[in-house]
Design an enzyme around this catalytic site. Structure first.
Site, short mmCIF file in Angstrom:
data_model
loop_
_atom_site.label_atom_id
_atom_site.label_comp_id
_atom_site.label_asym_id
_atom_site.label_seq_id
_atom_site.Cartn_x
_atom_site.Cartn_y
_atom_site.Cartn_z
N GLU A 171 0.82 -1.21 0.00
CA GLU A 171 0.00 0.00 0.00
C GLU A 171 0.86 1.26 0.00
O GLU A 171 0.62 2.19 0.76
CB GLU A 171 -0.97 -0.02 1.19
CG GLU A 171 -1.92 -1.21 1.13
CD GLU A 171 -2.98 -1.22 2.23
OE1 GLU A 171 -2.73 -0.66 3.29
OE2 GLU A 171 -4.06 -1.81 1.98
N ASP A 245 -8.35 -9.20 4.41
CA ASP A 245 -8.11 -8.03 5.24
C ASP A 245 -9.15 -7.86 6.34
O ASP A 245 -10.02 -7.00 6.21
CB ASP A 245 -8.08 -6.78 4.35
CG ASP A 245 -7.62 -5.55 5.10
OD1 ASP A 245 -7.06 -5.73 6.19
OD2 ASP A 245 -7.81 -4.43 4.60
N GLU A 273 -12.53 -1.97 11.98
CA GLU A 273 -12.53 -1.31 10.68
C GLU A 273 -13.68 -1.79 9.79
O GLU A 273 -14.33 -1.00 9.12
CB GLU A 273 -11.19 -1.56 9.98
CG GLU A 273 -11.13 -1.02 8.56
CD GLU A 273 -9.78 -1.26 7.88
OE1 GLU A 273 -8.86 -1.78 8.54
OE2 GLU A 273 -9.66 -0.91 6.69
O1 GCW Z 1 -7.01 -2.85 5.62
C1 GCW Z 1 -6.00 -2.00 5.48
C2 GCW Z 1 -6.45 -0.77 6.16
C3 GCW Z 1 -5.32 0.21 6.25
C4 GCW Z 1 -4.16 -0.48 6.97
C5 GCW Z 1 -3.78 -1.74 6.21
C6 GCW Z 1 -2.67 -2.51 6.88
C7 GCW Z 1 -2.52 0.51 8.37
O2 GCW Z 1 -7.53 -0.23 5.47
O3 GCW Z 1 -5.77 1.32 6.96
O4 GCW Z 1 -3.07 0.37 7.10
O5 GCW Z 1 -4.89 -2.57 6.12
O6 GCW Z 1 -2.99 -3.43 7.62
O7 GCW Z 1 -1.52 -2.21 6.66
#
Ligand code: GCW
Length: 576
Positions: A171, A245, A273
């Site tokens: 990311e 995730d 989340e």
């Molecule tokens: O699911 C994603 C989240 C991000 C997070 C990422 C991760 C910290 O939306 O906010 O970043 O996972 O776990 O690195």
């Protein structure tokens, strides 16, 4: 530390009204690294935080240390947690400057008496940003020397510093692959810097690169599994419980059971989340139990995730578990009184990953809310049923990632405008006129192959795949008959309806407890439950209205008609 843990155990016995006349208790924690990860930014905001601001007031530190930090450390010690990563894995290199390290040291001083070590998320490109080097290539001698010097500097201030947590090449974060090096090169270089001080490097496996035709669920395994056995002895690989995730429900990540020569530790998400933020009551111990009890079959039957994790299967030197914290400056710590129970449950499971969710719920209820047996029974039932109910109204039958883009609150199964395919719900549910679901079997992405037999066979075969993972592994026709004998469409609609019905019934049950719980907390929870009911209806109506455009089937008896049109659900934005 043993005396401290013993004292907290004794207090727990008192608070849960256990007999103390013939005490003869001998316990030790089953996992060594029992960690909370904070996704706290240096400006005081928290990524995916729903309980106020960061507890670390960087501006006031090191001179002024908020007394709540002591409360935080003590609370953690009372449930067995012994480490805390202070900053977001989407890391800002500033935390490694001398100025910030003095502040970190002040926090470490407060945590130390409670046995809570401080860890930091390290930005891989820090040698460039702070050191003025031209590269952060892990095989560059100057880079390695920079990290070694940085580690020495940290340990001078914080002799018991835990180590670094790293999100690399994920990311947008920099990492070794930026320099055409491997994950093992990156992790081992950092590990060498902290090794003389007995520190560790926790390397995250949350890595997924978009490529044509790819299945994100297989990405972390593809990226990391080839490095099994290649990590230094003080490296741990931190793997999310599921392959995508932190969805409301996922099958276990295939890297558990896929890396026998690596110290793999689970990363759980305590903060919600994808579970209604701090608005929805969901007791996560139930979800974590399902994960820990999953049989990987890595060395035959009984190779549960718990056994992979606690060292009984592979005898790794270091073991652990990390949870992304749900705490913040809210007076009740977690935004919703019941969600303290998830912080509690996480700690208890790091201490003993075999504890039942019922035991954890009973302990927490008795220590937090009431000793009344009838009220306890009602509340425990609420807690234990909550996870399945939330899955029902959000993502039943193996559906996943149907969330509104960006903030991830509320339903948006129609979402298709994110720059990457795999950030869009339509990529995951693949609904069409024929059916719905992601085919991960041999006729599709075939990432089911990452599991051992017979799990692979069980998931691959439509008739043996558990209902709860049906649409995770299969694209299933709308009229397919599921275990109940109903069609897939009818079954799906009834799951959504059941989720809504559960929240309604739970509100009534909670209301009936008004004379058993103190009025402030009773009212606060009641208010949250009204939001949860509103959202459950929103989820059911938005998802069914949208999926109905593909299935073209009517809602069966017992499923309430959505009040609005699809266009109206699509126009609705965030509400919390
Ligand atoms: O699911 C994603 C989240 C991000 C997070 C990422 C991760 C910290 O939306 O906010 O970043 O996972 O776990 O690195």
């Amino acid at each position: 530390m043993g005396a401290l843990y013993g004292a907290f155990h004794f207090l727990r016995l008192l608070q849960t009204l256990q007999p103390i006349d013939k005490l003869d208790v001998s316990q030790k924690p089953r996992l060594q690294l029992r960690l909370l990860d904070h996704w706290d930014n240096l400006d005081g905001s928290i990524e995916r935080g729903y309980a106020g601001r960061s507890l670390w007031d960087w501006k006031a530190l090191p001179e002024n240390v908020d007394s709540r930090l002591r409360d935080y450390a003590r609370a953690n010690a009372s449930i067995g947690i012994n480490g805390s990563t202070l900053n977001n894995v989407n890391a800002n290199a500033q935390i490694l400057t001398a100025e910030y390290l003095r502040r970190v040291a002040a926090i470490a001083d407060v945590f130390r008496p409670y046995g809570v070590k401080v860890y930091l998320s390290a930005r891989f490109s820090a040698p460039i940003e702070l050191g003025g080097l031209k590269t952060a290539d892990p095989l560059d001698a100057e880079v390695a020397a920079w990290w070694k010097q940085k580690a020495d500097e940290i340990y001078k201030l914080i002799p018991d510093f835990g180590g670094f947590l790293v999100k690399a090449n994920s990311e947008g974060q920099p990492g070794p692959r930026t320099y055409h090096r491997t994950h093992a090169d990156g992790a081992n270089m950092l590990a060498a810097a902290v090794a003389p001080h007995k520190g560790v490097v926790i390397w995250r496996a949350f890595v997924y690169d978009m490529k044509p035709g790819y299945d994100r669920a297989g990405a972390a395994y593809e990226n990391l599994q080839p490095f099994d056995g290649k990590f230094a002895p003080n490296v741990l690989l931190q793997v999310k419980n599921g392959p995508i995730d932190f969805q409301p429900r996922e099958p276990f990540h295939p890297l558990f059971g896929g890396m026998s020569r690596t110290q793999v530790i689970p990363e759980l998400q305590i903060t919600q989340e994808y579970l209604g933020f701090s608005n929805h009551l969901v007791f996560l111990a139930q979800m974590w139990r399902e994960f820990l009890d999953s049989d990987t079959y890595a060395s035959g039957p009984g190779s549960t995730v718990t056994k992979v994790v606690d060292g009984s299967l592979y005898h790794q030197r270091l073991t652990g578990m990390a949870g992304v914290a749900n705490t913040g400056t809210d007076r009740n710590w977690t935004g919703h009184h019941f969600l303290q129970g998830n912080w509690y449950a996480f700690g208890r499971l790091t201490w003993n990953p075999d504890l039942s969710s019922r035991q954890i719920a009973d302990e927490w209820i008795a220590m937090t809310l009431t000793h009344d047996p009838k009220a306890t029974e009602t509340i425990a039932r609420m807690m234990l049923e909550s996870h399945e109910a939330v899955v029902d109204y959000m993502t039943p039958l193996g559906l996943h990632h149907l969330f509104w883009g960006g903030h991830h609150y509320g339903p948006a199964p129609w979402w298709n405008t994110e720059p990457r395919d795999d950030w869009n719900p339509v990529y995951y549910h693949r609904a069409d006129a024929e059916g719905i679901g992601f085919d991960r079997t041999a006729t599709g992405s075939n990432t089911v192959n990452q599991y051992h037999w017979p799990v692979r066979g069980q998931f691959s075969n439509l008739s043996t795949c558990p209902d709860r993972f049906l649409l995770w592994f299969h694209h299933v026709p709308w009229d397919y008959r599921v275990r109940s004998g109903r069609t897939l469409w009818d079954e799906m609609t009834l799951h959504y309806q059941h989720g809504v019905a559960w929240v309604r019934a739970t509100r009534k049950d909670w209301d009936a407890l008004s004379d058993k719980i103190d009025p402030d907390r009773h009212a606060a929870v009641a208010k949250k439950l009204t939001i949860q009911e509103r959202d459950a209806i929103w989820w059911k109506d938005a998802c069914l209205t949208y999926f109905q455009t593909f299935s073209e089937r009517s809602l069966p008896a017992g499923v309430e008609k959505p009040a609005k049109t699809l266009a109206e659900y699509q126009a609705k934005s965030l509400q919390w």
